[in-house]
Design a protein around this motif. Sequence first.
Motif, PDB file in Angstrom:
ATOM      1  N   ARG A  87      13.219 -17.689   5.809  1.00 51.01           N
ATOM      2  CA  ARG A  87      12.552 -18.836   6.460  1.00 51.01           C
ATOM      3  C   ARG A  87      12.670 -18.794   7.972  1.00 51.01           C
ATOM      4  NH1 ARG A  87       9.648 -22.062   6.383  1.00 51.01           N
ATOM      5  NH2 ARG A  87      10.763 -24.036   6.507  1.00 51.01           N
ATOM      6  N   TYR A  88      13.842 -18.385   8.466  1.00 50.21           N
ATOM      7  CA  TYR A  88      14.051 -18.483   9.912  1.00 50.21           C
ATOM      8  C   TYR A  88      13.982 -17.144  10.618  1.00 50.21           C
ATOM      9  CZ  TYR A  88      15.294 -23.241   8.869  1.00 50.21           C
ATOM     10  OH  TYR A  88      15.251 -24.537   8.428  1.00 50.21           O
ATOM     11  N   LEU A  89      14.581 -16.127  10.043  1.00 52.05           N
ATOM     12  CA  LEU A  89      14.537 -14.830  10.727  1.00 52.05           C
ATOM     13  C   LEU A  89      13.186 -14.155  10.513  1.00 52.05           C
ATOM     14  CD1 LEU A  89      17.631 -15.501  10.559  1.00 52.05           C
ATOM     15  CD2 LEU A  89      18.000 -13.045  10.532  1.00 52.05           C
ATOM     16  N   GLN A  90      12.595 -14.340   9.344  1.00 51.16           N
ATOM     17  CA  GLN A  90      11.283 -13.767   9.083  1.00 51.16           C
ATOM     18  C   GLN A  90      10.149 -14.768   9.337  1.00 51.16           C
ATOM     19  OE1 GLN A  90      10.491 -10.586   8.307  1.00 51.16           O
ATOM     20  NE2 GLN A  90      12.649 -10.122   8.605  1.00 51.16           N
ATOM     21  N   GLN A  91      10.523 -16.012   9.527  1.00 52.64           N
ATOM     22  CA  GLN A  91       9.542 -17.071   9.836  1.00 52.64           C
ATOM     23  C   GLN A  91       8.467 -17.197   8.757  1.00 52.64           C
ATOM     24  OE1 GLN A  91       9.373 -18.481  13.322  1.00 52.64           O
ATOM     25  NE2 GLN A  91      10.812 -17.143  14.332  1.00 52.64           N
ATOM     26  N   LEU A  92       8.897 -17.101   7.515  1.00 53.84           N
ATOM     27  CA  LEU A  92       7.937 -17.258   6.419  1.00 53.84           C
ATOM     28  C   LEU A  92       7.879 -18.714   5.998  1.00 53.84           C
ATOM     29  CD1 LEU A  92       8.855 -14.082   4.326  1.00 53.84           C
ATOM     30  CD2 LEU A  92       6.897 -14.400   5.810  1.00 53.84           C
ATOM     31  N   SER A  93       6.752 -19.084   5.419  1.00 61.54           N
ATOM     32  CA  SER A  93       6.576 -20.461   4.968  1.00 61.54           C
ATOM     33  C   SER A  93       7.383 -20.699   3.693  1.00 61.54           C
ATOM     34  CB  SER A  93       5.094 -20.727   4.679  1.00 61.54           C
ATOM     35  OG  SER A  93       4.699 -19.959   3.549  1.00 61.54           O
ATOM     36  N   ILE A  94       7.476 -21.969   3.334  1.00 63.81           N
ATOM     37  CA  ILE A  94       8.148 -22.340   2.071  1.00 63.81           C
ATOM     38  C   ILE A  94       7.428 -21.659   0.914  1.00 63.81           C
ATOM     39  CG2 ILE A  94       8.634 -24.243   0.488  1.00 63.81           C
ATOM     40  CD1 ILE A  94      10.153 -25.163   2.708  1.00 63.81           C
ATOM     41  N   LYS A  95       6.117 -21.697   0.962  1.00 67.90           N
ATOM     42  CA  LYS A  95       5.331 -21.127  -0.138  1.00 67.90           C
ATOM     43  C   LYS A  95       5.550 -19.612  -0.251  1.00 67.90           C
ATOM     44  CE  LYS A  95       0.698 -20.830  -1.981  1.00 67.90           C
ATOM     45  NZ  LYS A  95      -0.682 -21.186  -1.892  1.00 67.90           N
ATOM     46  N   GLU A  96       5.506 -18.936   0.908  1.00 63.75           N
ATOM     47  CA  GLU A  96       5.711 -17.480   0.885  1.00 63.75           C
ATOM     48  C   GLU A  96       7.122 -17.150   0.396  1.00 63.75           C
ATOM     49  OE1 GLU A  96       4.780 -17.008   5.047  1.00 63.75           O
ATOM     50  OE2 GLU A  96       3.003 -15.793   4.598  1.00 63.75           O
ATOM     51  N   THR A  97       8.097 -17.930   0.862  1.00 58.57           N
ATOM     52  CA  THR A  97       9.481 -17.700   0.447  1.00 58.57           C
ATOM     53  C   THR A  97       9.622 -17.902  -1.055  1.00 58.57           C
ATOM     54  OG1 THR A  97      10.248 -18.424   2.619  1.00 58.57           O
ATOM     55  CG2 THR A  97      11.879 -18.401   0.842  1.00 58.57           C
ATOM     56  N   ALA A  98       8.989 -18.938  -1.562  1.00 58.57           N
ATOM     57  CA  ALA A  98       9.050 -19.212  -3.004  1.00 58.57           C
ATOM     58  C   ALA A  98       8.435 -18.058  -3.792  1.00 58.57           C
ATOM     59  CB  ALA A  98       8.336 -20.523  -3.323  1.00 58.57           C
ATOM     60  N   THR A  99       7.344 -17.500  -3.304  1.00 57.07           N
ATOM     61  CA  THR A  99       6.682 -16.383  -3.993  1.00 57.07           C
ATOM     62  C   THR A  99       7.593 -15.168  -4.028  1.00 57.07           C
ATOM     63  OG1 THR A  99       4.524 -17.172  -3.246  1.00 57.07           O
ATOM     64  CG2 THR A  99       4.628 -14.896  -4.018  1.00 57.07           C
ATOM     65  N   VAL A 109      17.370 -17.396   1.627  1.00 55.61           N
ATOM     66  CA  VAL A 109      16.402 -18.397   2.098  1.00 55.61           C
ATOM     67  C   VAL A 109      16.416 -18.479   3.621  1.00 55.61           C
ATOM     68  CG1 VAL A 109      15.927 -20.868   2.153  1.00 55.61           C
ATOM     69  CG2 VAL A 109      16.391 -19.753  -0.010  1.00 55.61           C
ATOM     70  N   ILE A 110      17.606 -18.517   4.203  1.00 60.90           N
ATOM     71  CA  ILE A 110      17.706 -18.617   5.669  1.00 60.90           C
ATOM     72  C   ILE A 110      17.056 -17.402   6.330  1.00 60.90           C
ATOM     73  CG2 ILE A 110      19.337 -18.545   7.592  1.00 60.90           C
ATOM     74  CD1 ILE A 110      19.218 -21.274   6.314  1.00 60.90           C
ATOM     75  N   THR A 111      17.326 -16.215   5.765  1.00 59.32           N
ATOM     76  CA  THR A 111      16.771 -14.998   6.357  1.00 59.32           C
ATOM     77  C   THR A 111      15.249 -15.017   6.283  1.00 59.32           C
ATOM     78  OG1 THR A 111      18.742 -13.824   5.593  1.00 59.32           O
ATOM     79  CG2 THR A 111      16.922 -12.463   6.296  1.00 59.32           C
ATOM     80  N   TRP A 136      10.844 -18.448  -7.005  1.00 58.75           N
ATOM     81  CA  TRP A 136      11.401 -19.787  -7.201  1.00 58.75           C
ATOM     82  C   TRP A 136      10.291 -20.815  -7.079  1.00 58.75           C
ATOM     83  CZ3 TRP A 136      16.083 -20.023  -3.286  1.00 58.75           C
ATOM     84  CH2 TRP A 136      17.064 -19.083  -3.668  1.00 58.75           C
ATOM     85  N   THR A 137      10.631 -22.066  -7.410  1.00 56.50           N
ATOM     86  CA  THR A 137       9.717 -23.160  -7.076  1.00 56.50           C
ATOM     87  C   THR A 137       9.905 -23.487  -5.593  1.00 56.50           C
ATOM     88  OG1 THR A 137      11.383 -24.824  -7.573  1.00 56.50           O
ATOM     89  CG2 THR A 137       9.929 -24.145  -9.395  1.00 56.50           C
ATOM     90  N   GLU A 138       8.903 -24.132  -5.033  1.00 58.26           N
ATOM     91  CA  GLU A 138       9.040 -24.531  -3.627  1.00 58.26           C
ATOM     92  C   GLU A 138      10.161 -25.554  -3.479  1.00 58.26           C
ATOM     93  OE1 GLU A 138       5.323 -25.589  -1.710  1.00 58.26           O
ATOM     94  OE2 GLU A 138       4.285 -23.911  -2.664  1.00 58.26           O
ATOM     95  N   SER A 139      10.338 -26.352  -4.496  1.00 58.08           N
ATOM     96  CA  SER A 139      11.391 -27.366  -4.479  1.00 58.08           C
ATOM     97  C   SER A 139      12.762 -26.700  -4.370  1.00 58.08           C
ATOM     98  CB  SER A 139      11.259 -28.195  -5.761  1.00 58.08           C
ATOM     99  OG  SER A 139      12.363 -29.015  -5.907  1.00 58.08           O
ATOM    100  N   LYS A 140      12.937 -25.609  -5.113  1.00 61.05           N
ATOM    101  CA  LYS A 140      14.238 -24.931  -5.058  1.00 61.05           C
ATOM    102  C   LYS A 140      14.462 -24.319  -3.675  1.00 61.05           C
ATOM    103  CE  LYS A 140      17.174 -21.440  -7.167  1.00 61.05           C
ATOM    104  NZ  LYS A 140      17.409 -20.456  -8.214  1.00 61.05           N
ATOM    105  N   VAL A 141      13.399 -23.791  -3.089  1.00 60.31           N
ATOM    106  CA  VAL A 141      13.534 -23.232  -1.733  1.00 60.31           C
ATOM    107  C   VAL A 141      14.000 -24.332  -0.777  1.00 60.31           C
ATOM    108  CG1 VAL A 141      12.256 -22.271   0.231  1.00 60.31           C
ATOM    109  CG2 VAL A 141      11.811 -21.423  -2.071  1.00 60.31           C
ATOM    110  N   LYS A 142      13.383 -25.487  -0.877  1.00 58.50           N
ATOM    111  CA  LYS A 142      13.723 -26.581   0.062  1.00 58.50           C
ATOM    112  C   LYS A 142      15.165 -27.036  -0.127  1.00 58.50           C
ATOM    113  CE  LYS A 142       9.050 -28.463   0.120  1.00 58.50           C
ATOM    114  NZ  LYS A 142       8.199 -29.496  -0.471  1.00 58.50           N
ATOM    115  N   THR A 143      15.572 -27.213  -1.374  1.00 59.73           N
ATOM    116  CA  THR A 143      16.940 -27.726  -1.572  1.00 59.73           C
ATOM    117  C   THR A 143      17.967 -26.666  -1.176  1.00 59.73           C
ATOM    118  OG1 THR A 143      16.791 -27.117  -3.901  1.00 59.73           O
ATOM    119  CG2 THR A 143      16.394 -29.410  -3.381  1.00 59.73           C
TER     120      THR A 143
END
Lengths: 178, 396
Positions: free
Chosen positions: A130-142, A126-128, A146-153
């Motif tokens: 969200r922050y290193l690739q600068q992807l959104s929560i939605k893109e990361t979840a895809t 998730v860190i890689t 995962w669900t977006e909720s799981k990405v956030k937690t």
Amino acid sequence: MDDSVFHRLYDEYHDDLFHFLIYLVGNRTDAEDLSHEVYIRVMRSYKHFRGQSSEKTWLFAIAKNVAIDHFRKKAVRAKYNDVHFDWETETLPADDRLPEQWVAYNEEKSELYRCLNRCTGDQKLVITLRYLQQLSIKETATILEWTESKVKTTQHRALQKLKQLMNAPSNERGESDE
Amino acid sequence: MSKHYEEKDLEQLLQSMPTVKDNRSKEDLLRSLQGDERMRGQPPKKPKSKLPLWIALAAAVILAILSPSIIANMTGKEQADQKSESEAESYMSETKLKLQEESSDEANKFTMDRALIGKYALYEADLKQFVPFRLGLVSEDALSVPVSILIPKPRVSSDLKTTTPTSLQLYEQYVESIDEESYHFTSYHPYDATFEEQQDILTMRINDIESYSGSSAMSEIFSTTLEQTFYGYKELIMLNNEGKPVEFAQAGVITEPFALNSELNRYAYYTYSYHDHYYVAPSFGAKYSTVEQALDAMREKPNDFYDTVIPEGVTFTLEMDQSRVTVLFDEELDLNDYTLDEAYRLIEGLNLTVNNFGMELQLSNIKQGTWQKFDFRRPLPKAVSANPIRFNDIAE
């Protein structure tokens, strides 16, 4: 093999792809091997890509699976030495040889990378992304399926863990500087 | 470092981490990909409309020859029509098979023996020519893959003075001849043990139990390879080299015999892709209580090591009676929509699964009434074992 597809994908995504992989596996040789594997899978399945996600998230989902397979295979072999590995709760058995660019780096970021290696596999992913690739929560979840909720937690827990590690005295971080 | 970090500080640091570039050029990577067998060896899926000209012509000739007989029987002899159509279809399937076999690369060296009924399973009718030497081979992923090494009957008869040897007799006679590494498997066999058989009980005296039980993964491999290698026995008694019950590091002293149910292992079969070969195998040797559970599990990819044999988008419902499972495809399934290999894995993966619960399989709602050597108008023949391969080192 359709070379034109490869050229386009390479030009658009290769830097990000390699950057993603090398931070996950921590060494150049493995990142090179895994990126080769990603292209093999991408080129073989390109005709099945239906555009339900963006091309980049589709490609990164493949890269994520390639990386997971890589770590699972390492862990399976390690099982013969009775090392139990759980992707969701344990740290990645990452190689601590840092890419050579880091020699020039400041100590603070090198330390942060070491701390990142002490996060669980899920947290590091998730860190890689969200922050290193600068992807959104939605893109990361895809990408992670995962669900977006799981990405956030997971992101929250990862940052908490990094904060705890970075703020601990150096002799309590558990790994000496290399 | 005395600085105190808050989450915001870490987020900023993370976002400014150095970019690491690949030192290889694009051309280097492209050359590497072009040199990879998997990019060269993938058999093309041939849509019907793009059959090579000579096959289209051959098919046209065949149909032209068959057409008069089809027309002559249009008074209503449905069976003759079906037979003519299925003959043409069977011929076309065989010519497609010929084309695919001829165009396949070295990675397909375990190409189906055309004398066999199937590709991923062995059937009773195949046993007229061969005796299957069953073995659980261990991959580099530490997974057990059940294979059936085909030994010609005359050879078995000459070596063992019988054409119906026990699995122990086959193991003791041929296991040293198997070069597992030539198939890219690890050198796991033979077991460091001696065996005795008494009717349906096999006794195994293990010399060094540590090498098989040091971790839970090792124990799992050990038990899975045993049940995939030794069939025809009810149980296996494990002793140490002093003749006493063995002690496993994970499970303690084993006082109960190990059940061997090789005909009824209750596995669900999946695709295992390994070194450019496909096999059908249970995922981590997992067993299911019922055939419905196993078939339901097969609808999905179980993990990153195995894949489902069910093509994407294909769904089915089950009908059961005491001895038969009917898999009814929700939409008419056209086997020509898939590669030969995919179609075989679907049919035979399902058949092996159902058969290893002691039941027979009927497939329903397939466009082709017959396909290759399968007749879908009746239950499929019973699969005896999985993944038949020729044993090249044994002369015929």
